[in-house]
Design an enzyme around this catalytic site. Sequence first.
Site, PDB file in Angstrom:
ATOM      1  N   LYS A 121       0.865  -1.184   0.000  1.00 32.32           N
ATOM      2  CA  LYS A 121       0.000   0.000   0.000  1.00 32.32           C
ATOM      3  C   LYS A 121       0.891   1.219   0.000  1.00 32.32           C
ATOM      4  O   LYS A 121       2.034   1.161   0.472  1.00 32.32           O
ATOM      5  CB  LYS A 121      -0.896   0.027   1.249  1.00 32.32           C
ATOM      6  CG  LYS A 121      -2.181   0.825   1.072  1.00 32.32           C
ATOM      7  CD  LYS A 121      -3.228   0.037   0.306  1.00 32.32           C
ATOM      8  CE  LYS A 121      -4.495   0.831   0.096  1.00 32.32           C
ATOM      9  NZ  LYS A 121      -5.560  -0.040  -0.423  1.00 32.32           N
TER      10      LYS A 121
HETATM   11  P1  NAD Z   1     -12.978   7.652  -2.409  1.00 29.80           P
HETATM   12  O1  NAD Z   1     -11.940   8.668  -2.124  1.00 29.80           O
HETATM   13  O2  NAD Z   1     -13.478   7.526  -3.790  1.00 29.80           O
HETATM   14  O3  NAD Z   1     -14.248   7.889  -1.447  1.00 29.80           O
HETATM   15  C1  NAD Z   1     -14.104   7.990  -0.060  1.00 29.80           C
HETATM   16  C2  NAD Z   1     -15.444   8.364   0.533  1.00 29.80           C
HETATM   17  O4  NAD Z   1     -15.334   8.387   1.964  1.00 29.80           O
HETATM   18  C3  NAD Z   1     -15.942   9.745   0.125  1.00 29.80           C
HETATM   19  O5  NAD Z   1     -17.320   9.702  -0.130  1.00 29.80           O
HETATM   20  C4  NAD Z   1     -15.681  10.588   1.364  1.00 29.80           C
HETATM   21  O6  NAD Z   1     -16.570  11.683   1.493  1.00 29.80           O
HETATM   22  C5  NAD Z   1     -15.923   9.578   2.453  1.00 29.80           C
HETATM   23  N1  NAD Z   1     -15.316   9.976   3.716  1.00 29.80           N
HETATM   24  C6  NAD Z   1     -14.062  10.408   3.930  1.00 29.80           C
HETATM   25  N2  NAD Z   1     -13.893  10.714   5.221  1.00 29.80           N
HETATM   26  C7  NAD Z   1     -15.070  10.461   5.840  1.00 29.80           C
HETATM   27  C8  NAD Z   1     -15.524  10.568   7.174  1.00 29.80           C
HETATM   28  N3  NAD Z   1     -14.731  10.997   8.129  1.00 29.80           N
HETATM   29  N4  NAD Z   1     -16.805  10.214   7.441  1.00 29.80           N
HETATM   30  C9  NAD Z   1     -17.627   9.787   6.472  1.00 29.80           C
HETATM   31  N5  NAD Z   1     -17.243   9.644   5.192  1.00 29.80           N
HETATM   32  C10 NAD Z   1     -15.985   9.991   4.884  1.00 29.80           C
HETATM   33  O7  NAD Z   1     -12.383   6.262  -1.886  1.00 29.80           O
HETATM   34  P2  NAD Z   1     -12.779   4.787  -2.336  1.00 29.80           P
HETATM   35  O8  NAD Z   1     -11.825   4.375  -3.396  1.00 29.80           O
HETATM   36  O9  NAD Z   1     -14.239   4.707  -2.580  1.00 29.80           O
HETATM   37  O10 NAD Z   1     -12.369   3.949  -1.037  1.00 29.80           O
HETATM   38  C11 NAD Z   1     -13.273   3.770   0.063  1.00 29.80           C
HETATM   39  C12 NAD Z   1     -12.825   2.592   0.896  1.00 29.80           C
HETATM   40  O11 NAD Z   1     -12.778   1.410   0.075  1.00 29.80           O
HETATM   41  C13 NAD Z   1     -11.419   2.694   1.506  1.00 29.80           C
HETATM   42  O12 NAD Z   1     -11.389   2.016   2.726  1.00 29.80           O
HETATM   43  C14 NAD Z   1     -10.552   1.979   0.489  1.00 29.80           C
HETATM   44  O13 NAD Z   1      -9.321   1.530   1.047  1.00 29.80           O
HETATM   45  C15 NAD Z   1     -11.481   0.833   0.141  1.00 29.80           C
HETATM   46  N6  NAD Z   1     -11.188   0.161  -1.128  1.00 29.80           N
HETATM   47  C16 NAD Z   1     -11.134   0.858  -2.292  1.00 29.80           C
HETATM   48  C17 NAD Z   1     -10.887   0.184  -3.483  1.00 29.80           C
HETATM   49  C18 NAD Z   1     -10.887   0.883  -4.821  1.00 29.80           C
HETATM   50  O14 NAD Z   1     -10.824   0.191  -5.833  1.00 29.80           O
HETATM   51  N7  NAD Z   1     -11.007   2.199  -4.892  1.00 29.80           N
HETATM   52  C19 NAD Z   1     -10.649  -1.195  -3.465  1.00 29.80           C
HETATM   53  C20 NAD Z   1     -10.724  -1.887  -2.250  1.00 29.80           C
HETATM   54  C21 NAD Z   1     -11.003  -1.186  -1.092  1.00 29.80           C
END
Ligand code: NAD
Length: 437
Positions: A121
């Site tokens: 990561k």
């Molecule tokens: P992103 O940046 O697209 O979205 C993040 C979201 O979280 C946003 O809507 C933001 O407003 C919200 N957020 C941030 N801080 C917050 C808080 N304090 N309270 C409430 N909401 C809050 O990110 P993403 O890619 O959608 O990733 C989200 C999760 O999924 C993470 O844990 C990431 O590690 C995991 N993940 C992502 C992927 C991927 O392909 N993008 C794959 C596996 C896991």
Amino acid sequence: MSTATPGRRRDDVSEPSQHRSLHQTAVEQFQQAANLLDIPEQHRAILSRPKNEVIVNFPVQLDDGSWQMFRGYRIQHNNVLGPFKGGIRFHPDVDLDEVTALAQWMTFKCALVGVPFGGAKGGVTIDPSAYSSDELQRVVRRFTHSLGANIGPEHDIPAPDVGTNSQMMDWLMDTYANMSGAGLRQMVKGVVTGKSIACGGSAGREAATGQGVLYTLRHWCGESGMRLGDLTFSVQGFGNVGSHFARLAAAEGSTMMAVGDHTATIVASSADGIDPNELAAWVQANGGVKGFPGADQANTEDLFSMPVDVFVPAALENQITEDRARALDCQVVLEAANGPTTPEAEAILAERSITVVPDILANAGGVAVSYFEWLQNKSSRYWSIDDVDERLRTIMWDANDAVVEKRRELNCSMREAAYAVALLRLDDVYQRRGIFP
Ligand code: NAD
């Protein structure tokens, strides 16, 4: 067999700390599963620490001509199953502990779903919303340059995560290509996944994590006699993962009742729920759910007490705390985010008979389609969206089957079962390869 020798310092990751370390939580999670199995001490010790920790500090010029130093991380946890693989996060809270935990989760996730990658990561401690697109481009390019030979298509392959997107992955790939010799430039597209389709990305990668969460929910429905079309759900986080999951679930007839993000919490004003497609357009234009006219504004904690069938954390770690675990009024917590449930909260959910479908299973669709993207880059042959979806469905279904079977066999939680499946695969490879030298 134990490697611990009396009188010598034990190889233990636990260090005195005022607050709970996320990496420590991650280690405890796999150790719990290891305790149900016959995993040798030396294999546990290897998996308790990252193999490599890269920290870089680099300067970037801002639009006003001033300079700012940034700190970036790349933690390479394990590569016994294949090249290191894992996203890059841009967020103000990024630190060594968080990135190390996220890297470890990637090792187990890849092992669980059977993609031939290890775990890594990366991240930069930055609030991307406070910088212009030009500034972010310079941050991505300089970070990539600072990582240098620590990444590479056969060595360590980043991807998007919180705060990063396909545009940034295109810049990363372009920077890496320009750092490579002329004869290699066309061969290094696979240095990063989650690129735009124009730059060598895969059909379906953008929605893949949300799609995988939906396949996992469909599997859980089959196990528990529910119908997707009858379900209600709430989502925390409406970014890449949360919004795609919500739209796909709504297309199957499920109803979204509440959404929270970093700007606000909104709740449905009627039993018809909140339209995820309209909300996605609003978030695209306004940067968050706040003010969305198709729902009622609410308080942060209302998200956690809304009665629904499924609660989907899709934001950050440690969001489901003890109080929120007591407040949740749902049958299942589907962990789309990494590490959203604290161990104390998980114990409360277990007491309340609320199932937790763990992150390393539920959100593995992203890395599965990243694997497909990497394969397509290697062969320069690109697959149709139907091909991608079918292969993703198979990977997610097989992984869910394996976890459910292991859960029955060990009579344990879904998280322990998921770790057990992954651990047995990692352990098997260590048994066969041995530990160098
Ligand atoms: P992103 O940046 O697209 O979205 C993040 C979201 O979280 C946003 O809507 C933001 O407003 C919200 N957020 C941030 N801080 C917050 C808080 N304090 N309270 C409430 N909401 C809050 O990110 P993403 O890619 O959608 O990733 C989200 C999760 O999924 C993470 O844990 C990431 O590690 C995991 N993940 C992502 C992927 C991927 O392909 N993008 C794959 C596996 C896991």
